[in-house]
Design a protein around this motif. Structure first.
Motif, PDB file in Angstrom:
ATOM      1  N   ALA A 148       8.711   7.975  -6.903  1.00  0.00           N
ATOM      2  CA  ALA A 148       9.119   6.819  -6.107  1.00  0.00           C
ATOM      3  C   ALA A 148       8.653   6.942  -4.662  1.00  0.00           C
ATOM      4  N   ARG A 149       8.592   8.155  -4.154  1.00  0.00           N
ATOM      5  CA  ARG A 149       8.241   8.385  -2.757  1.00  0.00           C
ATOM      6  C   ARG A 149       6.749   8.647  -2.567  1.00  0.00           C
ATOM      7  N   ARG A 150       5.974   8.429  -3.632  1.00  0.00           N
ATOM      8  CA  ARG A 150       4.538   8.691  -3.549  1.00  0.00           C
ATOM      9  C   ARG A 150       3.711   7.458  -3.879  1.00  0.00           C
ATOM     10  N   VAL A 151       4.267   6.286  -3.649  1.00  0.00           N
ATOM     11  CA  VAL A 151       3.508   5.047  -3.850  1.00  0.00           C
ATOM     12  C   VAL A 151       2.813   4.734  -2.528  1.00  0.00           C
ATOM     13  N   HIS A 152       1.556   5.084  -2.445  1.00  0.00           N
ATOM     14  CA  HIS A 152       0.848   5.028  -1.178  1.00  0.00           C
ATOM     15  C   HIS A 152      -0.065   3.809  -1.074  1.00  0.00           C
ATOM     16  N   GLY A 153      -0.298   3.364   0.163  1.00  0.00           N
ATOM     17  CA  GLY A 153      -1.264   2.313   0.440  1.00  0.00           C
ATOM     18  C   GLY A 153      -2.518   2.905   1.076  1.00  0.00           C
ATOM     19  N   GLU A 154      -3.308   2.014   1.675  1.00  0.00           N
ATOM     20  CA  GLU A 154      -4.559   2.461   2.302  1.00  0.00           C
ATOM     21  C   GLU A 154      -4.806   1.684   3.588  1.00  0.00           C
ATOM     22  N   VAL A 155      -5.425   2.348   4.535  1.00  0.00           N
ATOM     23  CA  VAL A 155      -5.977   1.677   5.717  1.00  0.00           C
ATOM     24  C   VAL A 155      -7.488   1.653   5.533  1.00  0.00           C
ATOM     25  N   ILE A 156      -8.076   0.457   5.569  1.00  0.00           N
ATOM     26  CA  ILE A 156      -9.492   0.283   5.281  1.00  0.00           C
ATOM     27  C   ILE A 156     -10.261   0.048   6.585  1.00  0.00           C
ATOM     28  N   ALA A 157     -11.435   0.639   6.691  1.00  0.00           N
ATOM     29  CA  ALA A 157     -12.270   0.431   7.881  1.00  0.00           C
ATOM     30  C   ALA A 157     -12.743  -1.017   7.918  1.00  0.00           C
ATOM     31  N   SER A 158     -12.401  -1.714   9.001  1.00  0.00           N
ATOM     32  CA  SER A 158     -12.756  -3.123   9.136  1.00  0.00           C
ATOM     33  C   SER A 158     -14.236  -3.282   9.511  1.00  0.00           C
ATOM     34  N   PRO A 159     -14.861  -4.357   9.014  1.00  0.00           N
ATOM     35  CA  PRO A 159     -16.269  -4.591   9.389  1.00  0.00           C
ATOM     36  C   PRO A 159     -16.426  -5.185  10.787  1.00  0.00           C
ATOM     37  N   VAL A 160     -15.293  -5.646  11.385  1.00  0.00           N
ATOM     38  CA  VAL A 160     -15.367  -6.229  12.734  1.00  0.00           C
ATOM     39  C   VAL A 160     -14.291  -5.615  13.612  1.00  0.00           C
ATOM     40  N   LYS A 163     -10.351  -6.997  13.798  1.00  0.00           N
ATOM     41  CA  LYS A 163      -9.469  -7.004  12.635  1.00  0.00           C
ATOM     42  C   LYS A 163      -9.126  -5.584  12.197  1.00  0.00           C
ATOM     43  N   GLU A 164      -7.925  -5.466  11.585  1.00  0.00           N
ATOM     44  CA  GLU A 164      -7.541  -4.234  10.896  1.00  0.00           C
ATOM     45  C   GLU A 164      -7.110  -4.618   9.483  1.00  0.00           C
ATOM     46  N   MET A 165      -7.423  -3.780   8.524  1.00  0.00           N
ATOM     47  CA  MET A 165      -7.182  -4.095   7.115  1.00  0.00           C
ATOM     48  C   MET A 165      -6.330  -3.009   6.463  1.00  0.00           C
ATOM     49  N   GLY A 498       1.639   5.687 -14.341  1.00  0.00           N
ATOM     50  CA  GLY A 498       2.712   4.864 -14.888  1.00  0.00           C
ATOM     51  C   GLY A 498       3.318   3.920 -13.870  1.00  0.00           C
ATOM     52  N   MET A 499       3.276   4.287 -12.605  1.00  0.00           N
ATOM     53  CA  MET A 499       3.809   3.423 -11.545  1.00  0.00           C
ATOM     54  C   MET A 499       2.951   2.182 -11.332  1.00  0.00           C
ATOM     55  N   GLU A 500       1.672   2.285 -11.651  1.00  0.00           N
ATOM     56  CA  GLU A 500       0.758   1.176 -11.373  1.00  0.00           C
ATOM     57  C   GLU A 500       1.046  -0.049 -12.232  1.00  0.00           C
ATOM     58  N   GLU A 501       1.698   0.155 -13.382  1.00  0.00           N
ATOM     59  CA  GLU A 501       2.042  -0.986 -14.237  1.00  0.00           C
ATOM     60  C   GLU A 501       3.097  -1.881 -13.593  1.00  0.00           C
ATOM     61  N   TYR A 502       3.794  -1.364 -12.591  1.00  0.00           N
ATOM     62  CA  TYR A 502       4.928  -2.086 -12.003  1.00  0.00           C
ATOM     63  C   TYR A 502       4.721  -2.433 -10.530  1.00  0.00           C
ATOM     64  N   THR A 503       3.495  -2.257 -10.041  1.00  0.00           N
ATOM     65  CA  THR A 503       3.197  -2.626  -8.656  1.00  0.00           C
ATOM     66  C   THR A 503       1.925  -3.468  -8.606  1.00  0.00           C
ATOM     67  N   TYR A 504       1.788  -4.240  -7.542  1.00  0.00           N
ATOM     68  CA  TYR A 504       0.531  -4.937  -7.290  1.00  0.00           C
ATOM     69  C   TYR A 504       0.073  -4.590  -5.875  1.00  0.00           C
ATOM     70  N   ILE A 505      -1.212  -4.747  -5.642  1.00  0.00           N
ATOM     71  CA  ILE A 505      -1.779  -4.444  -4.324  1.00  0.00           C
ATOM     72  C   ILE A 505      -1.779  -5.711  -3.470  1.00  0.00           C
ATOM     73  N   LYS A 506      -1.200  -5.604  -2.299  1.00  0.00           N
ATOM     74  CA  LYS A 506      -1.219  -6.717  -1.340  1.00  0.00           C
ATOM     75  C   LYS A 506      -2.126  -6.326  -0.172  1.00  0.00           C
ATOM     76  N   TYR A 507      -3.058  -7.214   0.114  1.00  0.00           N
ATOM     77  CA  TYR A 507      -4.016  -6.985   1.200  1.00  0.00           C
ATOM     78  C   TYR A 507      -3.488  -7.653   2.460  1.00  0.00           C
ATOM     79  N   LEU A 508      -3.348  -6.886   3.530  1.00  0.00           N
ATOM     80  CA  LEU A 508      -2.899  -7.402   4.826  1.00  0.00           C
ATOM     81  C   LEU A 508      -4.063  -7.340   5.814  1.00  0.00           C
ATOM     82  N   CYS A 509      -4.420  -8.481   6.355  1.00  0.00           N
ATOM     83  CA  CYS A 509      -5.510  -8.555   7.322  1.00  0.00           C
ATOM     84  C   CYS A 509      -4.940  -8.966   8.684  1.00  0.00           C
TER      85      CYS A 509
END
Length: 513
Positions: A148-160, A163-165, A498-509
């Motif tokens: 439960a405490r290891r559901v991680h997101g990502e910070v992506i390098a922005s092309p501009v 913006k931060e992604m 197994g956790m991925e079946e119950y989560t979706y990825i939300k992109y924040l720009c």
């Protein structure tokens, strides 16, 4: 308990049978976890219709108890409760959800003997094996309490520069968990543990043969403090199962379905879920090959075969279904396999503490297994061990059976047997073994034994299954990614996947920075 063993002759083979003994309360010494109501929104509920159905002990046919026979309206009530609770549960922190799951795990461990006895009473599996399932089932709650405490997101390098992604993961919502009878605790905890850890709520529909274990889980979830509506259990008899399943698949409040069961039912649920384009996880039927190459340690292969084939009387989706043995070691394997069946397999009441092989789950399964054996015999196969019902013990007992001289015309060659029937097929080359093993629409698990390291790598990659046991007959664990390919299903259970079946990825720009 005053038990004794006696020997029963079956053709050219002797297998042991435990004398039946009638333990008190159908083998359940502590009835404190037995519930006769369904569990919705933190309350114990009868069906709105007042209907009930009996839960039968498959070993002796006695009624253990009665539970509600719920319908579409009752199911909708549970879905609404789960939807309302999701509004708060999704906002709990991962640490808080971990805490709830840890408390649930502690109670499951404290009551493991009681849970084992319930499983034995309603599924028929031997008590030692039931205890093994409880340990396995409980391990998923422990595992997902940590994940439960290891559901991680990502910070992506922005092309501009402005913006931060960021990618974050969010719970999908209400999940419907439809589970089978062969592992009445593990198939629930493997799904519910991941769902709750991710921030989802759930409605569990257990198999009509084994609802008491699910209700015992609900009682302990309630005692652990998991909020009302987060974990719900809807029980129904076979005749109401289609409308309950349809409600779960088609309700707009349900975000995802996780199902373990037959491929035919899985396809039906798949079709129904398409209406709402729901997240779908399917763990379906198997037709597991078990290959023994000439370089294998035959003794170890035999032990792996016994463990894989006869666990839960052969009623597991990952049971070895077709044994392919290379011609150079075929006779040796057959001789040793027969001997180990003789020494290890004891038919009897699961609660007697002696038996290693219990009954089949119901009359339909007995008929199916018997028909598969009789079909093979009529078409020329030889039965070396067993081959018939063990009516001296009970109506649902079937002798552990070994069949040779099998060919593709026979049902046992092509169908998932789901019973204590070992089918041995001789092969000459590695290429032939792979062709035969892969010649099926199913692809859940497969097993092979070899001491040739180059061959191990070749076969491991070419065997068309989602899971491969290499010199090993038991592969399931909470840490493993469980699931298949082809018509054996979609998605994975257990492990961090197994956790991925119950989560979706939300992109924040974030713009204009």
């Amino acid at each position: 308990m005053g038990l004794m063993r006696h020997v029963v002759a079956t053709r050219s083979f002797l297998f042991r049978q435990a004398e039946m003994s009638r333990p008190l309360s159908l083998g359940i010494r502590n009835m404190s976890l037995i519930r006769n109501k369904a569990f919705i929104n933190g309350a114990w509920k009868s069906a709105a219709s007042g209907e009930e159905f009996a839960v039968i002990n498959p070993a002796d046919g006695n009624v253990i108890g009665n539970v509600p026979n719920m319908n579409e309206a009752d199911t909708h009530e549970a879905i609404v409760a789960a939807s309302n609770s999701f509004q708060q549960w999704q906002d709990t922190t991962a640490k808080e959800r971990s805490h709830y799951l840890k408390k649930w795990f502690d109670l499951l461990e404290k009551n493991k003997e009681e849970l084992s006895e319930i499983i034995t009473a309603e599924s028929g599996k031997p008590l030692k094996e039931a205890a093994g399932e409880v340990a396995y089932g409980n391990s998923f709650i422990e595992w997902f309490a940590e994940e439960a405490r290891r559901v991680h997101g990502e910070v992506i390098a922005s092309p501009v520069k402005s913006k931060e992604m960021i990618f974050i993961k969010r719970p999908i919502g209400v999940t419907a968990l439809i589970t089978p009878w062969n592992f009445p605790i593990a198939m629930i905890t493997r799904k519910a543990g991941a769902a709750l850890a991710a921030g989802c709520t759930c409605v569990v529909k257990p198999a009509e043969d084994t609802p008491l274990t699910a209700l015992a889980l609900a009682a302990l979830a309630q005692d652990s403090g998991i909020p009302a509506g987060v974990f719900n259990v809807v029980t129904s008899a076979r005749e109401n199962a289609p409308q309950v399943g349809k409600s779960l698949c088609e309700s707009p409040l349900v975000a995802g379905i996780s199902f373990t069961g037959s491929t035919d039912v899985g396809k039906l649920l798949y079709k129904m879920c398409s209406k709402g384009v729901k997240r779908l996880s399917l763990e379906l039927g198997g037709n597991a090959p078990f290959i023994v190459f000439k370089s294998a340690d035959v003794g170890k292969a035999v032990q792996g075969a016994i463990a894989s084939k006869f666990r839960n009387c052969g009623q597991t989706c990952v049971s070895a279904n077709r044994f392919f043995v290379q011609d150079e070691v075929f006779d040796e394997f057959v001789a040793k396999f027969k001997e180990e069946m003789k020494s290890q397999l004891i038919l009897g009441m699961g609660s007697d503490g002696v038996s290693t092989l219990g009954p089949l789950i119901n009359d339909a399964q007995v008929h199916k297994v018997d028909n598969i054996v009789q079909d093979a015999v009529k078409k020329g196969a030889r039965v070396l061990v067993g081959g018939k019902t063990a009516s001296s013990i009970g109506d649902r007992f079937f002798e552990p059976t070994l069949i040779v001289d099998v060919d593709p015309r026979m049902l046992c060659y092509n169908e998932e047997i789901f019973g204590p029937i070992a089918v041995l097929i001789k092969f000459k080359t590695e290429e032939e073994a792979l062709r035969l093993a892969n010649n099926t629409k199913r692809g859940l698990a497969g097993y092979f034994y070899s001491n040739d390291i180059a061959q191990i790598w070749r076969v491991a990659k070419k065997l068309e299954v989602g899971m491969a046991g290499i010199n090993e007959g038991i592969i399931s664990t909470a840490e493993a990614a469980f699931g298949g390919i082809k018509e054996s299903g979609l998605g994975r259970e257990g492990s961090h996947y197994g956790m991925e079946e119950y989560t979706y990825i939300k992109y924040l720009c974030f713009g204009n920075l």
